[in-house]
Design a protein around this motif. Sequence first.
Motif, PDB file in Angstrom:
ATOM      1  N   TYR A  53       0.881  -1.143   0.189  1.00 50.02           N
ATOM      2  CA  TYR A  53       0.029   0.018   0.163  1.00 50.02           C
ATOM      3  C   TYR A  53       0.866   1.200  -0.001  1.00 50.02           C
ATOM      4  O   TYR A  53       0.495   2.291  -0.721  1.00 50.02           O
ATOM      5  N   ASP A  54       2.153   1.273   0.588  1.00 53.13           N
ATOM      6  CA  ASP A  54       2.906   2.291   0.730  1.00 53.13           C
ATOM      7  C   ASP A  54       3.488   2.565  -0.757  1.00 53.13           C
ATOM      8  O   ASP A  54       3.522   3.724  -1.151  1.00 53.13           O
ATOM      9  N   GLU A  55       3.838   1.490  -1.191  1.00 57.74           N
ATOM     10  CA  GLU A  55       4.548   1.670  -2.700  1.00 57.74           C
ATOM     11  C   GLU A  55       3.279   2.381  -3.826  1.00 57.74           C
ATOM     12  O   GLU A  55       3.673   3.005  -4.463  1.00 57.74           O
ATOM     13  N   PHE A  56       2.161   1.714  -3.390  1.00 60.57           N
ATOM     14  CA  PHE A  56       1.057   2.128  -4.279  1.00 60.57           C
ATOM     15  C   PHE A  56       0.709   3.500  -4.060  1.00 60.57           C
ATOM     16  O   PHE A  56       0.535   4.315  -5.028  1.00 60.57           O
ATOM     17  N   ARG A  91      -6.516   0.483 -15.005  1.00 61.07           N
ATOM     18  CA  ARG A  91      -5.327  -0.197 -14.564  1.00 61.07           C
ATOM     19  C   ARG A  91      -5.350  -0.114 -12.875  1.00 61.07           C
ATOM     20  O   ARG A  91      -4.657  -1.199 -12.546  1.00 61.07           O
ATOM     21  N   MET A  92      -5.657   0.658 -12.233  1.00 63.03           N
ATOM     22  CA  MET A  92      -5.502   0.942 -10.738  1.00 63.03           C
ATOM     23  C   MET A  92      -6.351  -0.127 -10.043  1.00 63.03           C
ATOM     24  O   MET A  92      -6.069  -0.930  -9.135  1.00 63.03           O
ATOM     25  N   TYR A  93      -7.738  -0.121 -10.744  1.00 60.12           N
ATOM     26  CA  TYR A  93      -8.615  -1.162 -10.108  1.00 60.12           C
ATOM     27  C   TYR A  93      -7.850  -2.571 -10.348  1.00 60.12           C
ATOM     28  O   TYR A  93      -8.092  -3.432  -9.179  1.00 60.12           O
ATOM     29  N   LEU A  99      -3.891  -6.872  -5.403  1.00 61.09           N
ATOM     30  CA  LEU A  99      -3.561  -6.882  -4.137  1.00 61.09           C
ATOM     31  C   LEU A  99      -4.373  -7.547  -2.892  1.00 61.09           C
ATOM     32  O   LEU A  99      -3.966  -8.407  -2.039  1.00 61.09           O
ATOM     33  N   ARG A 100      -5.664  -7.361  -3.316  1.00 57.85           N
ATOM     34  CA  ARG A 100      -6.611  -8.088  -2.464  1.00 57.85           C
ATOM     35  C   ARG A 100      -6.549  -9.466  -2.427  1.00 57.85           C
ATOM     36  O   ARG A 100      -6.708 -10.261  -1.573  1.00 57.85           O
ATOM     37  N   GLN A 101      -6.351 -10.099  -3.718  1.00 64.50           N
ATOM     38  CA  GLN A 101      -6.271 -11.665  -3.723  1.00 64.50           C
ATOM     39  C   GLN A 101      -5.013 -12.058  -3.076  1.00 64.50           C
ATOM     40  O   GLN A 101      -4.984 -13.103  -2.522  1.00 64.50           O
ATOM     41  N   PHE A 102      -4.121 -11.262  -3.304  1.00 65.20           N
ATOM     42  CA  PHE A 102      -2.709 -11.695  -2.659  1.00 65.20           C
ATOM     43  C   PHE A 102      -2.982 -11.674  -0.800  1.00 65.20           C
ATOM     44  O   PHE A 102      -2.426 -12.560  -0.394  1.00 65.20           O
TER      45      PHE A 102
END
Length: 115
Positions: A53-56, A91-93, A99-102
């Motif tokens: 999340y920080d990188e995003f 693309r962000m979605y 991320l959510r799947q991970f």
Amino acid sequence: MEFQELQTELYCIKCEENEMHVLTYLNQRLYKARCEGCGHELFISPDPRKVLYDEFLQRIVTKPERISRELKENPRRIVTLPYRVISKPYRMYKEMQGLRQFIAQGKSRNGSKIS
């Protein structure tokens, strides 16, 4: 989100022998090591969700600066700008879905939980 796996021989604390291990990197940061002999997994990153999340967030905040620099270096790139602006939310979605799947995948592991 970019995963990369490498194989190397390391000492396994569970097997107490040198065994082949699969090292998994998440966005160029070591995330986990898995022993090929016994299957023991060692998670390195204490909170991968925070790191991701920080990188995003950092990429979102610096986007205007990166676009300005890109256009100064190559003004012809302005032709692709409308398409990129329109497609960026999608693309962000897709990236957030990854991320959510991970994170969901980490919560379903028994014994090892991504917090």
